[in-house]
Design a protein around this motif. Sequence first.
Motif, PDB file in Angstrom:
ATOM      1  N   TYR A 160     -19.553  16.101 -31.819  1.00 44.99           N
ATOM      2  CA  TYR A 160     -19.109  16.619 -33.104  1.00 44.99           C
ATOM      3  C   TYR A 160     -20.365  16.877 -33.937  1.00 44.99           C
ATOM      4  O   TYR A 160     -21.364  16.161 -33.817  1.00 44.99           O
ATOM      5  CB  TYR A 160     -18.231  15.597 -33.827  1.00 44.99           C
ATOM      6  CG  TYR A 160     -16.782  15.610 -33.408  1.00 44.99           C
ATOM      7  CD1 TYR A 160     -16.379  15.037 -32.209  1.00 44.99           C
ATOM      8  CD2 TYR A 160     -15.809  16.179 -34.229  1.00 44.99           C
ATOM      9  CE1 TYR A 160     -15.036  15.043 -31.833  1.00 44.99           C
ATOM     10  CE2 TYR A 160     -14.468  16.183 -33.864  1.00 44.99           C
ATOM     11  CZ  TYR A 160     -14.095  15.620 -32.663  1.00 44.99           C
ATOM     12  OH  TYR A 160     -12.781  15.621 -32.292  1.00 44.99           O
ATOM     13  N   SER A 194     -21.718  18.145 -38.051  1.00 47.13           N
ATOM     14  CA  SER A 194     -21.347  18.317 -39.451  1.00 47.13           C
ATOM     15  C   SER A 194     -22.433  19.042 -40.223  1.00 47.13           C
ATOM     16  O   SER A 194     -23.608  19.025 -39.826  1.00 47.13           O
ATOM     17  CB  SER A 194     -21.153  16.951 -40.119  1.00 47.13           C
ATOM     18  OG  SER A 194     -20.183  16.169 -39.497  1.00 47.13           O
ATOM     19  N   TRP A 195     -22.023  19.630 -41.322  1.00 48.12           N
ATOM     20  CA  TRP A 195     -22.944  20.054 -42.375  1.00 48.12           C
ATOM     21  C   TRP A 195     -22.632  19.164 -43.585  1.00 48.12           C
ATOM     22  O   TRP A 195     -21.473  19.084 -44.013  1.00 48.12           O
ATOM     23  CB  TRP A 195     -22.747  21.515 -42.741  1.00 48.12           C
ATOM     24  CG  TRP A 195     -23.288  22.473 -41.729  1.00 48.12           C
ATOM     25  CD1 TRP A 195     -22.583  23.131 -40.756  1.00 48.12           C
ATOM     26  CD2 TRP A 195     -24.647  22.904 -41.599  1.00 48.12           C
ATOM     27  NE1 TRP A 195     -23.420  23.933 -40.017  1.00 48.12           N
ATOM     28  CE2 TRP A 195     -24.705  23.812 -40.523  1.00 48.12           C
ATOM     29  CE3 TRP A 195     -25.831  22.604 -42.284  1.00 48.12           C
ATOM     30  CZ2 TRP A 195     -25.887  24.434 -40.117  1.00 48.12           C
ATOM     31  CZ3 TRP A 195     -27.006  23.214 -41.877  1.00 48.12           C
ATOM     32  CH2 TRP A 195     -27.032  24.115 -40.800  1.00 48.12           C
ATOM     33  N   ARG A 236     -19.692  16.004 -47.314  1.00 46.57           N
ATOM     34  CA  ARG A 236     -19.561  16.674 -46.024  1.00 46.57           C
ATOM     35  C   ARG A 236     -18.772  17.949 -46.241  1.00 46.57           C
ATOM     36  O   ARG A 236     -17.596  17.905 -46.617  1.00 46.57           O
ATOM     37  CB  ARG A 236     -18.860  15.792 -44.999  1.00 46.57           C
ATOM     38  CG  ARG A 236     -18.936  16.346 -43.576  1.00 46.57           C
ATOM     39  CD  ARG A 236     -18.171  15.483 -42.603  1.00 46.57           C
ATOM     40  NE  ARG A 236     -16.727  15.676 -42.743  1.00 46.57           N
ATOM     41  CZ  ARG A 236     -15.836  14.780 -42.331  1.00 46.57           C
ATOM     42  NH1 ARG A 236     -16.221  13.633 -41.802  1.00 46.57           N
ATOM     43  NH2 ARG A 236     -14.548  15.026 -42.466  1.00 46.57           N
ATOM     44  N   LEU A 290     -17.005  20.021 -40.617  1.00 50.14           N
ATOM     45  CA  LEU A 290     -17.066  19.240 -39.382  1.00 50.14           C
ATOM     46  C   LEU A 290     -16.467  20.092 -38.276  1.00 50.14           C
ATOM     47  O   LEU A 290     -15.418  20.714 -38.480  1.00 50.14           O
ATOM     48  CB  LEU A 290     -16.270  17.946 -39.533  1.00 50.14           C
ATOM     49  CG  LEU A 290     -16.071  17.083 -38.279  1.00 50.14           C
ATOM     50  CD1 LEU A 290     -17.379  16.422 -37.882  1.00 50.14           C
ATOM     51  CD2 LEU A 290     -14.997  16.038 -38.523  1.00 50.14           C
ATOM     52  N   SER A 340     -15.630  20.174 -33.943  1.00 46.65           N
ATOM     53  CA  SER A 340     -15.543  19.421 -32.695  1.00 46.65           C
ATOM     54  C   SER A 340     -16.361  20.121 -31.605  1.00 46.65           C
ATOM     55  O   SER A 340     -16.749  21.278 -31.759  1.00 46.65           O
ATOM     56  CB  SER A 340     -14.090  19.275 -32.270  1.00 46.65           C
ATOM     57  OG  SER A 340     -13.524  20.533 -31.987  1.00 46.65           O
ATOM     58  N   ASP A 389     -12.893  21.137 -39.878  1.00 48.51           N
ATOM     59  CA  ASP A 389     -12.435  20.601 -41.153  1.00 48.51           C
ATOM     60  C   ASP A 389     -13.441  20.961 -42.238  1.00 48.51           C
ATOM     61  O   ASP A 389     -14.656  20.889 -42.019  1.00 48.51           O
ATOM     62  CB  ASP A 389     -12.297  19.077 -41.067  1.00 48.51           C
ATOM     63  CG  ASP A 389     -11.742  18.467 -42.339  1.00 48.51           C
ATOM     64  OD1 ASP A 389     -12.470  17.675 -42.979  1.00 48.51           O
ATOM     65  OD2 ASP A 389     -10.609  18.795 -42.709  1.00 48.51           O
ATOM     66  N   TYR A 390     -12.910  21.340 -43.388  1.00 52.37           N
ATOM     67  CA  TYR A 390     -13.765  21.709 -44.523  1.00 52.37           C
ATOM     68  C   TYR A 390     -13.432  20.866 -45.735  1.00 52.37           C
ATOM     69  O   TYR A 390     -12.283  20.475 -45.947  1.00 52.37           O
ATOM     70  CB  TYR A 390     -13.558  23.183 -44.898  1.00 52.37           C
ATOM     71  CG  TYR A 390     -13.960  24.178 -43.845  1.00 52.37           C
ATOM     72  CD1 TYR A 390     -13.008  24.785 -43.041  1.00 52.37           C
ATOM     73  CD2 TYR A 390     -15.299  24.502 -43.645  1.00 52.37           C
ATOM     74  CE1 TYR A 390     -13.363  25.703 -42.068  1.00 52.37           C
ATOM     75  CE2 TYR A 390     -15.668  25.418 -42.673  1.00 52.37           C
ATOM     76  CZ  TYR A 390     -14.687  26.012 -41.885  1.00 52.37           C
ATOM     77  OH  TYR A 390     -15.063  26.911 -40.927  1.00 52.37           O
ATOM     78  N   GLY A 439     -22.604  14.393 -35.382  1.00 53.16           N
ATOM     79  CA  GLY A 439     -21.390  13.674 -35.726  1.00 53.16           C
ATOM     80  C   GLY A 439     -21.247  13.608 -37.235  1.00 53.16           C
ATOM     81  O   GLY A 439     -21.325  14.624 -37.919  1.00 53.16           O
ATOM     82  N   THR A 440     -21.048  12.403 -37.744  1.00 52.81           N
ATOM     83  CA  THR A 440     -21.044  12.197 -39.189  1.00 52.81           C
ATOM     84  C   THR A 440     -22.062  11.126 -39.564  1.00 52.81           C
ATOM     85  O   THR A 440     -21.972  10.524 -40.635  1.00 52.81           O
ATOM     86  CB  THR A 440     -19.647  11.764 -39.669  1.00 52.81           C
ATOM     87  OG1 THR A 440     -19.254  10.577 -38.961  1.00 52.81           O
ATOM     88  CG2 THR A 440     -18.616  12.854 -39.414  1.00 52.81           C
ATOM     89  N   ARG A 452     -29.906  13.319 -38.851  1.00 52.39           N
ATOM     90  CA  ARG A 452     -29.858  14.581 -39.575  1.00 52.39           C
ATOM     91  C   ARG A 452     -31.197  15.294 -39.473  1.00 52.39           C
ATOM     92  O   ARG A 452     -32.215  14.659 -39.135  1.00 52.39           O
ATOM     93  CB  ARG A 452     -29.531  14.330 -41.054  1.00 52.39           C
ATOM     94  CG  ARG A 452     -30.625  13.608 -41.819  1.00 52.39           C
ATOM     95  CD  ARG A 452     -30.174  13.302 -43.234  1.00 52.39           C
ATOM     96  NE  ARG A 452     -31.239  12.715 -44.050  1.00 52.39           N
ATOM     97  CZ  ARG A 452     -31.524  11.434 -44.078  1.00 52.39           C
ATOM     98  NH1 ARG A 452     -30.847  10.583 -43.319  1.00 52.39           N
ATOM     99  NH2 ARG A 452     -32.481  10.992 -44.875  1.00 52.39           N
TER     100      ARG A 452
END
Length: 115
Positions: free
Chosen positions: A33, A35-36, A47, A50, A52, A59-60, A99-100, A105
């Motif tokens: 996964y 993310s930005w 966030r 995201l 997958s 997801d926003y 990921g998250t 990062r």
Amino acid sequence: EVQLVESGGGSVQPGGSLRLSCQASGFTFSAAYMSWIRQGPGKERERVALISPASTTIDYADSVKGRFTVSRDNSKAMLYLHLRGLRTEDTAMYYCVKGTNWAERGQGTQVTVTS
């Protein structure tokens, strides 16, 4: 070692567009996964998107829905964020994140929206 390198930030006027890119290496990108996450001046981290591994789940944040589009190219280990309809409140440093996990990062790319 996870390496993430963002590019594509800049200064734009309200209503403008940008495309951010993130080159990933050091891990199996196609299985991760991604993310930005952004952090604006004096604001908490947020966030914004995201995605997958197979792009089947996206997801926003409510603040960017309908304006930002996240995508990826697993063959190139690249993550993208297309920003449209930019607003002054979108001004922030944008980070590509595995990921998250904030600890994994990139160095970030600055987006400044100003008239």
